[in-house]
Design an enzyme around this catalytic site. Structure first.
Site, PDB file in Angstrom:
ATOM      1  N   LYS A   1       9.640  11.329  -0.350  1.00 17.16           N
ATOM      2  CA  LYS A   1       8.722  10.439   0.703  1.00 17.16           C
ATOM      3  C   LYS A   1       9.447   9.492   1.700  1.00 17.16           C
ATOM      4  O   LYS A   1       9.233   9.622   2.971  1.00 17.16           O
ATOM      5  CB  LYS A   1       7.702   9.565  -0.193  1.00 17.16           C
TER       6      LYS A   1
ATOM      7  N   LEU B   1       0.836  -1.138  -0.040  1.00 14.29           N
ATOM      8  CA  LEU B   1      -0.054   0.105   0.199  1.00 14.29           C
ATOM      9  C   LEU B   1       0.783   1.331   0.007  1.00 14.29           C
ATOM     10  O   LEU B   1       1.971   1.090  -0.002  1.00 14.29           O
ATOM     11  CB  LEU B   1      -1.007  -0.001   1.034  1.00 14.29           C
ATOM     12  N   PRO B   2       0.179   2.636  -0.360  1.00 10.92           N
ATOM     13  CA  PRO B   2       1.172   3.569  -0.573  1.00 10.92           C
ATOM     14  C   PRO B   2       1.657   4.186   0.843  1.00 10.92           C
ATOM     15  O   PRO B   2       2.777   4.764   0.462  1.00 10.92           O
ATOM     16  CB  PRO B   2       0.109   4.663  -1.407  1.00 10.92           C
TER      17      PRO B   2
ATOM     18  N   THR C   1       6.099   0.775   2.124  1.00  9.74           N
ATOM     19  CA  THR C   1       7.059   1.380   3.016  1.00  9.74           C
ATOM     20  C   THR C   1       6.617   2.437   3.705  1.00  9.74           C
ATOM     21  O   THR C   1       5.884   3.242   3.343  1.00  9.74           O
ATOM     22  CB  THR C   1       8.213   1.899   1.930  1.00  9.74           C
TER      23      THR C   1
ATOM     24  N   LYS D   1      15.293  -0.100   5.478  1.00  3.49           N
ATOM     25  CA  LYS D   1      15.054   0.438   3.992  1.00  3.49           C
ATOM     26  C   LYS D   1      15.239   1.905   4.270  1.00  3.49           C
ATOM     27  O   LYS D   1      15.915   2.507   3.299  1.00  3.49           O
ATOM     28  CB  LYS D   1      13.710   0.352   3.508  1.00  3.49           C
TER      29      LYS D   1
ATOM     30  N   ASN E   1      -3.307   4.179   4.914  1.00  2.00           N
ATOM     31  CA  ASN E   1      -3.524   3.055   4.080  1.00  2.00           C
ATOM     32  C   ASN E   1      -3.399   1.717   4.775  1.00  2.00           C
ATOM     33  O   ASN E   1      -4.208   1.214   4.948  1.00  2.00           O
ATOM     34  CB  ASN E   1      -2.902   2.999   2.618  1.00  2.00           C
TER      35      ASN E   1
END
Lengths: 329, 329, 329, 329
Positions: D277, D96-97, D127, D202, D101
């Site tokens: 982001k 998911l974004p 992420t 990450k 979400n």
């Protein structure tokens, strides 16, 4: 921060004349009915006492029993939970350390919203993320209540002397009702707009304050190393375009001014960790709104480093001391 | 920058009383003898004309013949080189673009010092590295002359109207002699200390100005995105600890103030590349004195990037426009 | 910095084939004639000794008599000034602390250029502003001499073991003549282009090194606080796009690697003040060429602050220690 | 990012031997039972198709009907909500974004946790903020389910080719069960530790990547302006301590390398807004853990500004183009 908001009474007069008195709610007229107060720490305790001094019965609670005891001795009625406060008062003020505390006190299992009465006025004076203020307002509205954010400027001293400044966000119709209580605890009350804008105004001011303070500290340090007398340099800046509150009211260089923390080994005032917290809020809101804040961001990092290198409890003007040290040979 | 140095006359009165009149040199009394002027650009030309208006014969030179012609038409005597100026005048003012130009005009093959008379007073109004000012002072002293640095605040308009502010560094005994000439060209003259401190004061002021401006721009932008009305936010900042010259005299947000570049599409005012140049000088002096200037350094980088992205000739308050743009979808 | 320039021999083979042997000057063939050496500090002394070991007579000088004595004992002939060195040698190497020293040794009253012979080869291994290198080259050319800049990578250990790396700028025809001497003192010699590019290459490398080191330190610190094992995080970064020399060869976190300064309380290695000096040079060249270097600029400020807060003589990887400390409660 | 995690298979072998096979759950053995997949965007769609290719029945859902239709055509069974997916599958992958979400899909009114079966394995490849991952894990555990975070490196191309890298956080006993599914969609799977450490790894990698990329861009730009050939400068950096992934695998300067976005007008690759982001997530976690990240913070600001100035959809190496422009005259 004695100089904070000096001219705001004047400003208020102008703003207040826009308020249509016909919309002032009945609740705000019913003064001297009990006021709830949740969060009795260094700031909340003197604020609640000022409500008592003004003749308001206070229904209070806090997680620390000693804090409750102290306020009980001052005349407040103490109850066990935010929910119980909500059962007994239709005007409630909260003063809590951070966003998660606010969420818990409002929406937790024993939170205000569990037992809230329709029409209750909720005023949160904590300094938190404006997005959380908006969430609380939505949750309160579902229960037929009204939430306003009203963070303060001024420290423990101003809280005791009822000299705080409140920056208020929320529906304009309820502003007078809030103002009635806030003027018991503060010298200035500024209406900022919709819910969350009180927090926004405070965060914005403190971000620019931090930038101005670090800027003043590094500029004064550079000037001194270039041979300028610090008092003279401050005079030049203050009559020029470099002027700012940190240069003309709160100069960070010892010996330039009296009555400021730099004249007292950076004791008192506004601590470095508190500034780092407010800059963290500014950074979060900037990140969430995708707003570039390059200097605010770097100011945050500088106060973050200072907080872990011996400056945590010194006034935030101690950034001059942090930057000034001569290189070791 | 009309608000620049408003209170400085008062300050001067106090400073001037420290000047022992017995030490005032004979030269400074001998007014209306010729004054040399080297550097007849946008700033130098109106400055030299104001000397003419005040009745001083002017011996002038410049590398551009047209600039010489213009001043000749205004009544000055034009000669071929700085050395020739030095032969004919014992008070010389220089107004040049950068450090290398100053070095050339003073110490080059046809420079002032080649033909300088003992006792000559040299006043450099260029904005340059204070270290170069100190070098020139040493070189002048070897020839029996006196060098003072006297950079200006205020732009072309202020130069024409004789409303500049001069920040003066050099031996205090010569300050009155310099002041006699400088008051013909400016409204305020501030004595800053030893040679180089005039430059230091200007550099320091402009560094703090740049920090305050970028800080104001990013704070206003953040507040607007958080739902605050820009005029109201400016009012709150200006009565609070976030207040600075950029927020209360030169607000960068269009619509907040009248009569400032932000009200006129950032035309006029103080260009971004000029600010970048001054920040470069601040950075150089900071690097050379091993002084940390974290915000000044980042401000320099921001104006550097702006200079190459379409903002070179806009007023430096256009940093608001640079930062405000919404992210592309 | 053992890993520095590991593959450069390979690179040299390729570069060297571009050198037209017909242009190799007669001077470079005349080996074992005396070589001048000026600047006998921590680096210069072992470098000069390596020339002696390779059979070159050395004519040396330094401002410190003890340094001269030490080299005399090692077999060099000591003279009183750079000018005297120039009288007796037509190949001269200089190794000095900073730009002003270089200017003095070359162009001062007793400088090299006062008595230089036509055709002399001048090699400056100091790390200085490339603009000064270019000035020296112009001054040398006027006297019929050739100037090359050849700053080094590697510290005192590498200097003693003749394992330095030289980055060389100057006319390509003279590169072989320089290489003959430099290979006696170093393991790698890289030709970078016109005069000043040796300095440029060194400054650029060290700026990116500083950025990578601080970046690695803050990333490792963040990861550790988020619950990652430092060795595992280093492995992940090193096989990913976060990989850099500071993460995979010189990791700043104690316990991740052996044989690096972080394993030895940040002793040895490349000191913080030396890094701050190189970043100051990078900042100066960036300012002078109007080049934005936002991260390089901030890295400079961070090493500047560290230099005055107890890290001056620790290896530059100690930035991890500087950033890691927990906030005080 | 073909070079990403090249050596990780080797690393896995070592890690995997620590896994006690006796603890491998029965669920992970029961392969080829249905797998749920929620989030069928640019990344999720090819990932789900790779599960189908490997013979797993897929129960899928997405808010966009077209995305559902596409996967239905590829052989998946489409249902109406995350809750329905949870009714029919005991292994569920989400892609998911952003954090909100994920919270909605797991804990919302029609969320996974409304109908989850005991023992279900939940793998979130979005992420997001590691704190949200930990919240989801706690919520899942209350329902008797297991949550793991497994964000990916590699873009749409790697997703199609099943060449993604997964960084996995969660209880080690469940790692093999997760690995069985993840290896159908990726070439490398790395176990990072407790829940949230996959996200942490990450975020850390991408923060250091951004710092290295901007650092490389400004260093290359400075070197070029100082007269160095870009290819030569890249070679020097890559054999020296300035070396990093951005200099040796993904050089941002056009003409230095082939097959990278800088060779193709910065098209393809990893977009500037995506990097912004990830840097926002890094900033949030740093702020929340009071960790100073000065360069990471400034890198965030730079990509933020770029995102609104024409670089939003260009590869993040376009920062070279952003910085390189010459100042206007």
């Amino acid at each position: 921060m004695a100089a904070f908001f000096r001219r705001s009474r004047h400003l208020l007069l102008r703003w207040n004349k826009h308020v249509d008195l016909a919309h002032v709610s009945v609740r705000s007229m019913a003064s001297k009915t009990p006021v709830g107060f949740i969060g009795l720490g260094n700031m909340g305790s003197p604020m609640a006492k000022n409500l008592l001094k003004n003749g308001y019965p206070v229904i209070a609670t806090d997680v620390f029993p000693e804090s409750c005891k102290e306020l009980q001795d001052a005349g407040a009625q103490v109850v066990d939970s935010p929910a119980e406060v909500a059962e007994r008062a239709d005007r409630i003020i909260t003063m809590l350390p951070s966003s998660p505390n606010v969420t818990e006190v409002y929406t937790g299992p024993n939170g205000i919203l569990k037992k809230i009465k329709k029409g209750t006025l909720l005023i949160d004076s904590s300094t938190i993320d404006p997005a959380v203020s908006r969430e609380m307002a939505v949750a309160a509205e579902k229960m037929g209540a009204v939430f306003m954010d009203a963070p303060v400027s001024g420290g423990v001293g101003a809280a005791s002397l009822a000299k705080l400044t409140f920056m208020v966000g929320g529906v304009e119709e309820e502003y007078n009702a809030a103002q009635e209580l806030l003027t018991c605890m503060g010298a200035n009350v500024v209406y900022c707009g919709q819910v969350g804008t009180g927090q926004a105004a405070k965060i914005c001011n403190n971000m620019l304050l931090a930038i101005g303070m670090i800027g003043t500290a590094e500029t004064m340090n550079l000037g001194i190393r270039l041979g300028l007398d610090p008092k003279l340099l401050a005079q030049i800046l203050n009559m020029s375009s470099g002027r700012c509150w940190s240069s003309d009211k709160y100069n960070p260089v010892p010996g330039v001014m009296e009555g400021v923390p730099s004249a007292n080994n950076y004791q008192g005032g506004f601590g470095t960790t508190l500034m780092a917290k407010d800059l963290g809020l500014a950074q979060n809101t900037a990140t969430n709104t995708k707003t570039p804040v390059p200097l605010g961001s770097l100011a945050h990092q500088i106060y973050r480093v200072m907080s872990s290198r011996g400056y945590a409890n010194k006034d935030f003007s101690s950034v001059f001391q942090f930057l000034r040290e001569e290189e070791e040979k």
